[in-house]
Design an enzyme around this catalytic site. Structure first.
Site, PDB file in Angstrom:
ATOM      1  N   TYR A   1      27.952 115.941  33.594  1.00 29.46           N
ATOM      2  CA  TYR A   1      26.650 115.272  33.717  1.00 29.46           C
ATOM      3  C   TYR A   1      26.056 115.454  35.099  1.00 29.46           C
ATOM      4  CZ  TYR A   1      28.989 111.464  36.272  1.00 29.46           C
ATOM      5  OH  TYR A   1      29.689 110.733  37.194  1.00 29.46           O
TER       6      TYR A   1
ATOM      7  N   CYS B   1      26.112 113.290  41.818  1.00 30.91           N
ATOM      8  CA  CYS B   1      25.189 112.178  42.048  1.00 30.91           C
ATOM      9  C   CYS B   1      24.416 112.333  43.351  1.00 30.91           C
ATOM     10  CB  CYS B   1      25.913 110.842  41.993  1.00 30.91           C
ATOM     11  SG  CYS B   1      27.194 110.681  43.234  1.00 30.91           S
TER      12      CYS B   1
ATOM     13  N   SER C   1      32.809 112.848  41.029  1.00 29.04           N
ATOM     14  CA  SER C   1      31.352 112.968  41.085  1.00 29.04           C
ATOM     15  C   SER C   1      31.003 113.608  42.426  1.00 29.04           C
ATOM     16  CB  SER C   1      30.692 111.601  40.955  1.00 29.04           C
ATOM     17  OG  SER C   1      29.300 111.746  41.092  1.00 29.04           O
TER      18      SER C   1
ATOM     19  N   MET D   1      -5.611 136.798  47.349  1.00 29.80           N
ATOM     20  CA  MET D   1      -5.823 138.127  47.938  1.00 29.80           C
ATOM     21  C   MET D   1      -7.301 138.526  47.793  1.00 29.80           C
ATOM     22  SD  MET D   1      -2.386 140.156  46.893  1.00 29.80           S
ATOM     23  CE  MET D   1      -2.203 139.522  45.257  1.00 29.80           C
TER      24      MET D   1
ATOM     25  N   ARG E   1      -5.144 136.113  30.976  1.00 34.00           N
ATOM     26  CA  ARG E   1      -3.791 135.847  31.479  1.00 34.00           C
ATOM     27  C   ARG E   1      -3.343 134.509  30.916  1.00 34.00           C
ATOM     28  NH1 ARG E   1      -5.918 134.939  37.665  1.00 34.00           N
ATOM     29  NH2 ARG E   1      -7.307 133.260  37.150  1.00 34.00           N
TER      30      ARG E   1
ATOM     31  N   LYS F   1      -2.532 141.405  36.083  1.00 31.69           N
ATOM     32  CA  LYS F   1      -3.908 141.713  35.693  1.00 31.69           C
ATOM     33  C   LYS F   1      -3.992 143.121  35.097  1.00 31.69           C
ATOM     34  CE  LYS F   1      -7.015 140.079  38.412  1.00 31.69           C
ATOM     35  NZ  LYS F   1      -7.735 139.891  39.674  1.00 31.69           N
TER      36      LYS F   1
ATOM     37  N   ARG G   1      -9.859 145.161  42.781  1.00 33.93           N
ATOM     38  CA  ARG G   1      -9.214 143.828  42.817  1.00 33.93           C
ATOM     39  C   ARG G   1      -7.706 143.936  42.958  1.00 33.93           C
ATOM     40  NH1 ARG G   1     -12.697 140.041  39.565  1.00 33.93           N
ATOM     41  NH2 ARG G   1     -14.237 141.362  38.564  1.00 33.93           N
TER      42      ARG G   1
ATOM     43  N   GLY H   1      -6.864 133.691  43.770  1.00 34.53           N
ATOM     44  CA  GLY H   1      -7.738 133.575  44.946  1.00 34.53           C
ATOM     45  C   GLY H   1      -7.051 133.870  46.268  1.00 34.53           C
TER      46      GLY H   1
ATOM     47  N   HIS I   1     -11.609 126.664  42.550  1.00 35.43           N
ATOM     48  CA  HIS I   1     -10.392 126.779  43.342  1.00 35.43           C
ATOM     49  C   HIS I   1      -9.647 125.445  43.423  1.00 35.43           C
ATOM     50  CE1 HIS I   1      -8.193 126.711  47.218  1.00 35.43           C
ATOM     51  NE2 HIS I   1      -7.803 127.905  46.800  1.00 35.43           N
TER      52      HIS I   1
HETATM   53  C1  PEP Z   1      26.108 112.011  48.498  1.00 33.04           C
HETATM   54  O1  PEP Z   1      26.633 112.079  49.600  1.00 33.04           O
HETATM   55  O2  PEP Z   1      25.696 112.997  47.862  1.00 33.04           O
HETATM   56  C2  PEP Z   1      25.911 110.699  47.858  1.00 33.04           C
HETATM   57  C3  PEP Z   1      25.463 110.590  46.624  1.00 33.04           C
HETATM   58  O3  PEP Z   1      26.151 109.610  48.614  1.00 33.04           O
HETATM   59  P1  PEP Z   1      25.150 109.047  49.726  1.00 33.04           P
HETATM   60  O4  PEP Z   1      23.890 109.807  49.636  1.00 33.04           O
HETATM   61  O5  PEP Z   1      25.002 107.611  49.417  1.00 33.04           O
HETATM   62  O6  PEP Z   1      25.921 109.311  50.979  1.00 33.04           O
END
Ligand code: PEP
Ligand code: MG
Length: 947
Positions: free
Chosen positions: A917, A897, A830, A115, A348, A34, A104, A113, A463
């Site tokens: 990935y 994953c 993975s 503080m 802002r 501000k 302020r 809002g 708010h």
């Molecule tokens: C993990 O362990 O990150 C995974 C992808 O396998 P799960 O969650 O099925 O154990």
């Protein structure tokens, strides 16, 4: 370097417009958002009421040194005040024409809002007279004075807000008036007296008459409000550091409540809900600023100002559009008109919904105000979630209860609750909608837990609206037909009464409030969103795949831009009702088959070195064992044969949905007991059946044992056999495949037959077979051999060639450490960061919820490591595995994953760690795409992009 640095500079107070030479970023750190904005506006010639900013450094000093101020501060504040008084031509506490100021908060990051603020500071018995004389309006002056005592009393002296409100309410009730505006001079004089008496009674001291004392006390109260409960909560929710402190802005007051040519308003240079390029705002005639923000009175649209004072409106549009060009982003501004004179109070960067953020980013890039890369950086990846949420089916028959303002998009359904504590408590278990007249910062925990928020008063900048948009929650506000009765815990709208617990639906995209649970439709990903995501895709290096087990999810993932499946948990396919009996049969028969096979093999071995007589005896025994094996082996093979076509059909569907993109299929992972009924349930059923049988036998000794009882007893026995003390560290993952290679072989067969089917149809299927929970390379060797043998067999039989890879999850710390040797066998890695975090930290995935909340609250950990990768620990394991793995097998494909694959901070880490990935749930795919793009742009900007 932390953001907190103990006071090092010698300038503690900046008059607006000073200190430009220090550069913007540093000024934001020092002056807060501000203060920096006000300084910059003053410099740009925008009409801002004069004032000064006390730096964040002073706040940090205040906390670090027992709530004292740095040496030299007092002189600087005095000098800045002198300058301010000179510019305004008025003095604090003056009996003829007093200067009033606002005090302020203003941190580096916006905390709307959270503080405290004190307005009308400088009023006392003398200066109130002065204000009366100057304005010629006694009512106005007295109203300012009573507002000031009220605000100062609650914010600075710690009186309960309701102490004043209840008194005011009682006065109005006695006078039979509804609005404050109807209070006359005598009423206000009495109120001032009463409020001062309330202060004396509750604070144990007189209301301070010395304006300099008022200023010092208000300033310190603002510093203290940095650590009030809601500010701390807000910072935790928004990842704002606790140690940066707030600045304090002291600014000359201008008045919007001087009659019909005065007023106050707030606005955005573009619509914050839709992103439309439309000057957008709200105006309240004859009012002070907080009336708008607090949502106490519902303001008129900004066009009201255009109608009343077109010249002022034009000037406002002109200045704010210049501000947008200057800051190159949407501006959220506050202004006051004092007797036709316009003052900008604040500007802002405007908070916006995700939908608006995308539109604004695309529009601004098309207008060449920003570059495409900047546009990509303008949208918070996690916020895309809002765009992917369901909306109400337009064809559905709806019972509309009320129409409010569309404050934050998305449809939300839940049971009505009327207070934040209830919402917070019940929201953990069920869907609730928080319904309030208006929300205040104290309601934030309830808003957080609710599916959506409905208010009956307040505008789009109230708010409720601002906070809901920040949280990405659907919100309808200002639904004036909704009459909330907190006492009776119900609301009425259009003659209908909705009680607490009744279901309603709100549509934050249209502002409708609906009775019951309305049907919803999935989000579409086209138009500006598609353009925006295209720009993101153009800059990212990381590929994004999805975790999907069934074709429907895979198709959704493709719609959201997934470039393959990174994890298909095949066990999820086993839980389908028609398949489960075969899975149970497989589990029930497998150990018997294994035991008898082992016995037969041992007999064969013994027979080889035996005498003819012994050999005959062993042969007879072998025959008996083989005869015993025949039945369970038939049932075991039969169960697998039944499961094969189901799996094959599943994989066919996945290959089709992925249309030539890789599909990573993981062999069976969870402990087998998960497929069987719970031990306790079985015990109860067995006990009941036994009692029935007992009764039957009392009647007739020959009553046969019920067949179901026999079956359940066997099942219970098997469940007890499978019982493990630590199932997550037990017989699961590749350990199952090693014990029961027929299961791996069946799954591999289903995969390759489905892939051959696709290839023979002229389609492409790219299976990547992934072995779970490998800790030692020999485990992988064992399972990879099974997969490759089946692959060869199927392809030879079909005369079709399928490209495929066999790789492994890296989810056991030992696998990460020995990645070089594992990469000798694995064609891809993975990271299963769920298990890697579990085993790396030694935190049970299923139990850590009990203490992780406290860990995060007490900052033992900054984040939940199951949500965001713990870079310093688990991340190090990953980096090591990447380095070792690629060292042993150059170009090794590596992904992730675990759940972290959809968390923006973790995606950024994966980019830096050089993964190929990330894979996440379908709905998170766009979030991961954008996070990957932003990681790439940040990497480029920092010159640290490694690949
Ligand atoms: C993990 O362990 O990150 C995974 C992808 O396998 P799960 O969650 O099925 O154990
Ligand atoms: Mg796992």
């Amino acid at each position: 370097m932390t953001e907190s640095q103990v006071a090092t500079s010698t300038t503690f107070v900046y008059s607006f417009g000073e200190g430009r030479a220090d550069g913007n970023a540093k000024m934001r750190d020092l002056l807060g958002g501000k203060g920096a904005g006000l300084a910059e506006m003053s410099n740009a010639g925008v009409p801002v009421p004069a004032g000064f900013t006390i730096t964040t450094e002073v706040c940090r000093h205040y906390y670090a040194h027992g709530r004292t101020l740095p040496e030299g501060f007092a002189d600087q504040q005095h000098a800045a005040l002198e300058t301010l008084q000179k510019i305004m031509g008025k003095r604090l506490g003056d009996a003829r024409d007093p200067l009033l100021v606002s005090v302020r908060s203003g941190a580096k990051y916006s905390m709307p809002g959270m503080m405290d603020t004190v307005l009308n500071l400088g009023l006392n018995d003398r200066s109130a007279e002065g204000l009366m004389a100057r304005s010629g309006d006694a009512r106005f002056a007295l109203d300012c004075y009573r507002r000031f005592i009220q605000m100062f009393g609650s914010v600075v002296l710690g009186l309960e807000k309701r102490t004043f409100e209840e008194h005011l309410h009682a006065v109005k009730k006695k006078k039979r008036i509804v609005s404050d505006v109807e209070l006359g001079r005598a009423d206000l004089e009495a109120l001032v007296r009463d409020f001062k008496a309330l202060v004396r009674r509750h604070a144990g001291r007189d209301f301070p008459q010395d304006p300099l004392e008022q200023l010092a006390m208000a300033r310190d109260a603002v510093f203290r409000s940095w650590n009030n409960e809601r500010a701390v909560y807000y910072r935790r929710q928004n990842g704002i550091p606790d140690d940066i402190g707030t600045a304090v802005n002291v600014q000359a007051m201008v008045f919007g409540n001087l009659g019909p040519t005065s007023g106050t308003g707030v606005g955005f240079t573009r619509n914050p809900a839709t992103g439309e390029r439309q000057f957008y705002g709200e105006y309240l005639v004859n009012a002070q600023g907080e009336d708008v923000v607090a949502g106490v009175r519902t303001p008129e649209p900004i066009s009201a100002l255009e109608a009343r004072m077109p010249d002022v409106y034009r000037q406002l549009r002109d200045i704010t559009s210049r501000l947008e060009q200057h800051y190159r982003d949407v501006q959220d501004f506050e202004f006051t008109v004092q007797e036709r004179r316009l003052f900008l109070l604040q500007t802002r960067t405007g908070k916006r919904t995700a939908q608006a953020a995308v539109k604004i980013a695309v529009d601004m890039a098309n207008e060449r105000l920003i570059t495409r890369d900047e546009a990509v950086m303008r949208v918070e990846p996690a916020s895309l979630d809002q765009l992917l949420h369901p909306r109400i089916d337009p064809k559905a028959k709806l019972e509309v209860l009320a129409q409010g303002l569309a404050a934050s998009p998305g449809a939300a359904t839940g049971r009505v609750v009327f207070d934040a504590d209830h919402a917070a408590e019940r929201g953990e278990r069920e869907k609730v909608i928080l319904v309030r007249k208006e929300t205040t910062p104290d309601d934030i925990h309830g808003m957080d837990a609710a599916q959506g928020i409905l208010t009956s008063t307040g505008g789009l900048t109230s708010h409720a609206a601002v906070v809901a948009r920040g949280m990405g929650k659907p919100c309808v506000c200002g639904a004036t037909q909704v009459v909330v009765d907190d006492k009776r815990r119900c609301f009425t709208a259009d003659g209908v009464t909705i009680e607490e617990d009744d279901w309603i639906t709100i549509d934050g995209g249209s502002g409708r409030v609906l009775r019951g649970q309305a049907p919803t439709l999935e989000a579409e990903v086209s138009g500006e969103f598609a353009t925006f995501m295209g720009w993101a895709d153009a800059v990212r290096r990381l590929k994004v795949r999805a975790n999907a087990d069934i074709p429907r999810d895979a198709t959704k993932a493709r719609e959201f831009g997934a470039e393959g499946i990174g994890l298909c948990r095949t066990e999820h396919m086993f839980f389908v009702e028609e398949r489960l009996p075969h899975v149970v049969e497989m589990i029930m028969t497998a150990p018997r088959v294994k035991a008898l096979e082992a016995k037969a093999a041992a007999l064969e071995r013994q027979r080889k070195g035996a005498s003819p007589a012994e050999a005959r005896a062993l042969g007879a025994e072998l025959k008996r064992v083989k005869a015993e094996l025949a039945e369970p082996a038939r049932r075991y093979r039969g169960a697998l044969a039944k499961l094969l076509p189901f799996q094959r059909a599943d994989f066919r569907g996945l290959f089709k949905a992925m249309d030539g993109h890789a599909v990573t299929i993981r062999t069976l992972d969870p402990p087998l007991h998960e497929f069987l009924p719970k031990r306790e349930d079985l015990m109860a059923q067995v006990a009941v059946l036994n009692a029935d049988w007992e009764r039957a036998r009392k009647r007739s000794k020959k009553a046969p044992k019920p067949a179901r009882l026999g079956r359940l007893e066997k099942l219970l026995h098997r469940v007890e056999e499978l019982h493990e003390f630590n199932p997550m560290l037990g017989h699961r993952g590749c350990r199952l495949g090693i014990s029961y290679p027929e299961i791996t072989a069946m799954q591999a067969r289903a995969i390759f037959e489905a892939a051959c089917d696709a290839a023979e149809r002229g389609a492409r299927a790219v299976p990547e077979i992934m072995i779970p929970l490998v800790g030692h390379v020999n485990e992988l060797k064992d399972q990879a051999a099974v997969v490759r043998r089946v692959a060869d067999e199927v392809m030879a039989r079909r005369g079709t060639k399928v490209e495929y890879l066999v790789g492994t999850m890296i989810e056991v710390p030992r696998a990460a450490v020995t990645a070089a040797s594992i990469a000798g066998e694995a064609e891809f890695f993975s990271f299963g960061t769920n298990d890697l975090t579990q085993m790396g930290f030694g935190f049970s995935r299923d139990d850590a919820g009990k203490f992780l909340g406290e860990y995060v609250a007490r900052k033992i950990l900054l984040n939940d490591p199951f949500v965001s990768i713990d870079e310093a620990g688990i991340g190090r394991l990953m980096e090591w595995a990447v380095k070792e793995g690629r060292g042993a097998r150059p170009g090794l494909k590596i992904g992730i994953c675990g759940e972290h694959g959809g968390d923006p901070a973790s995606v950024e880490f994966c980019h830096r760690a050089g993964l190929d990935y990330v894979s996440c749930s379908p709905f998170r795919v766009p979030i991961a795409r954008l996070a990957a793009a932003q990681a790439a742009l940040r990497g480029t900007a920092a010159g640290s992009d490694q690949r």
